[in-house]
Design an enzyme around this catalytic site. Structure first.
Site, PDB file in Angstrom:
ATOM      1  N   CYS A 140      -7.713 -34.290  58.407  1.00  0.00           N
ATOM      2  CA  CYS A 140      -6.124 -33.827  57.025  1.00  0.00           C
ATOM      3  C   CYS A 140      -5.870 -32.794  57.993  1.00  0.00           C
ATOM      4  CB  CYS A 140      -7.045 -33.351  56.269  1.00  0.00           C
ATOM      5  SG  CYS A 140      -6.361 -32.642  54.525  1.00  0.00           S
ATOM      6  N   CYS A 143      -5.108 -29.740  56.118  1.00  0.00           N
ATOM      7  CA  CYS A 143      -6.123 -28.917  55.862  1.00  0.00           C
ATOM      8  C   CYS A 143      -6.711 -28.053  57.035  1.00  0.00           C
ATOM      9  CB  CYS A 143      -7.127 -29.489  55.354  1.00  0.00           C
ATOM     10  SG  CYS A 143      -7.207 -30.534  54.553  1.00  0.00           S
ATOM     11  N   ASP A 144      -6.300 -28.915  58.313  1.00  0.00           N
ATOM     12  CA  ASP A 144      -6.618 -27.456  59.211  1.00  0.00           C
ATOM     13  C   ASP A 144      -4.657 -27.467  60.532  1.00  0.00           C
ATOM     14  OD1 ASP A 144      -9.465 -28.654  58.442  1.00  0.00           O
ATOM     15  OD2 ASP A 144      -9.060 -30.448  59.376  1.00  0.00           O
TER      16      ASP A 144
END
Ligand code: FAD
Ligand code: NAP
Length: 327
Positions: A140, A143-144
């Site tokens: 992701c 997300c990261d």
């Protein structure tokens, strides 16, 4: 442990589940949505959404899902934060409702059941992937990606997700490499054009990832070992972060042996409808859609599931009333 009852039990809170809820609530079915581990579904892990009808300007995936949820709640949906761990689809054959159990033991009973469990990220299944997950390997970018500011990253895959992840990562990194196993991408042309035009993105063709390589000293990802699918030559692409973006698998484990699935694991429905082989059980969105897998199609089939659920109950209740009158 509580028992929650409803005329329409919906498992999943992505665009399919929430659209079913909006239609179901407006039809007076007082739906319950069990949200699962990803409230709002897959669109909550992306940023820009440019193809959901009704918005001329770019909107954000998480925002769109908050709005859908607010609309569902506004018209009378109960949103419950739980994850279903087992289902009993035989209830109606015993004169009982469909039943689902949450991971804390709560019981959910529905006169109809709408399955909208969507799909989850696929992993490559090669050595080092799980061991280095969270230490450089991720599925992701939104997300990261932030953790790779100014660092080198690779994205693995060739579909829309991979190209969007690569473009998104250019917000953080000026050294993004897309690694694909073939010599052409599957992603939409407009996304490909943007990718190829980006000065900070490089595409490496015909390379299959063999393993993720960790650094002995730090325990973090050091590189991605690849093999050329044409020449067979092995090499390593050095990187700080690797984002696996090879698609998603339908979340159907709950229904194994209970409902039919196709060869890729998608729930089988009567063509052109959300009807499964069990009357009163409907499937919508990515969990039954092998082909389109878009927010708008998920919302569309969610609407269909709610309308068919309402018709199913009307017909059932009409038949029961006829039977009683005849007795
Ligand atoms: P999902 O969104 O997958 O939602 C599934 C829901 O089921 C989740 O809420 C989950 O918590 C729940 N669930 C699963 N198992 C259980 C359980 N056991 N108990 C309870 N709940 C459960 N589409 C577009 O149209 N435009 C885009 O720009 C776009 N961008 C995307 C970007 C990314 C990175 C990804 C991954 C997808 C993108 N898509 C896009 C595709 C789109 O997100 C999906 O088609 C859509 O979200 C499918 O909706 P759904 O409701 O079927 O399932
Ligand atoms: P996808 O279209 O199925 O593409 C998966 C990609 O990963 C393919 O290029 C595939 O390679 C590659 N791949 C699969 N398994 C692999 C493996 N083991 N090793 C290496 N590569 C592998 O999946 P997606 O990109 O996640 O898209 C899923 C759906 O969501 C699509 O319908 C898409 O349109 C939709 N979506 C839409 C948007 C948008 O509209 N903006 C954004 C994201 C997703 P091959 O090409 O060789 O098969």
């Amino acid at each position: 442990m509580a028992t929650h009852t409803t005329r329409m039990l919906i498992i999943g809170s992505g665009p399919a589940g929430l659209s079913a809820a909006i239609y179901g609530a407006r039809a007076g079915m007082k739906p319950i949505v069990v949200q699962g581990l990803q409230p709002g579904g897959q669109l909550t892990i992306t940023t820009d959404v440019e193809n959901y009808p009704g918005f001329r300007d770019v909107i954000q995936g998480p925002w769109l899902m908050q709005e859908m949820e607010a609309q569902a709640v506004h018209v009378g949906t109960r949103m419950l934060w739980d994850t279903i761990v087992s289902v009993d689809l035989d209830g109606p054959s015993r004169g009982e409702p469909f039943r689902a159990i949450g991971d804390g033991g709560d019981i959910y009973e529905g006169e109809t059941l709408v399955i909208a469990t969507g799909a989850q990220a696929k992993w490559l299944g090669v050595p080092g992937e799980m061991e280095l997950s969270g230490k450089g390997v991720s599925a992701c970018a939104t997300c990261d990606g932030f953790f790779y500011r100014g660092k080198k990253v690779v994205v693995i895959g060739g579909g829309n997700t991979a190209v969007e992840e690569a473009l998104y990562l250019t917000n953080h990194s000026n050294d993004v490499t897309l690694v694909h196993r073939r010599d052409s991408l599957r992603a939409e042309k407009i996304l490909q054009d943007r990718l190829f035009a980006h000065p900070n993105v490089k595409v490496v063709w015909n390379k299959r990832v063999e393993r993720f390589v960790g650094d002995h000293a730090t325990g973090e990802l050091r590189g991605v070992a690849v093999i050329d699918t044409v020449s067979g030559e092995e090499s390593e692409i050095g990187t700080d972060g690797a984002f696996v973006a090879i698609g998603h698998a339908p979340a159907t484990a709950l229904f194994a042996g209970k409902l039919d699935t196709d060869e890729s694991g998608y729930l089988v429905v009567e063509p052109g409808t959300p009807k499964t082989r069990i009357p009163g059980v409907f499937a919508c969105g990515d969990v039954m859609d092998h082909t389109y897998r878009q927010a708008v199609t998920a919302a569309g089939t969610g609407c269909m599931a709610a309308l068919d659920a309402e018709r199913y109950l009307q017909e059932k209740e009409f038949a029961e009333a006829q039977k009683e009158a005849a007795e």
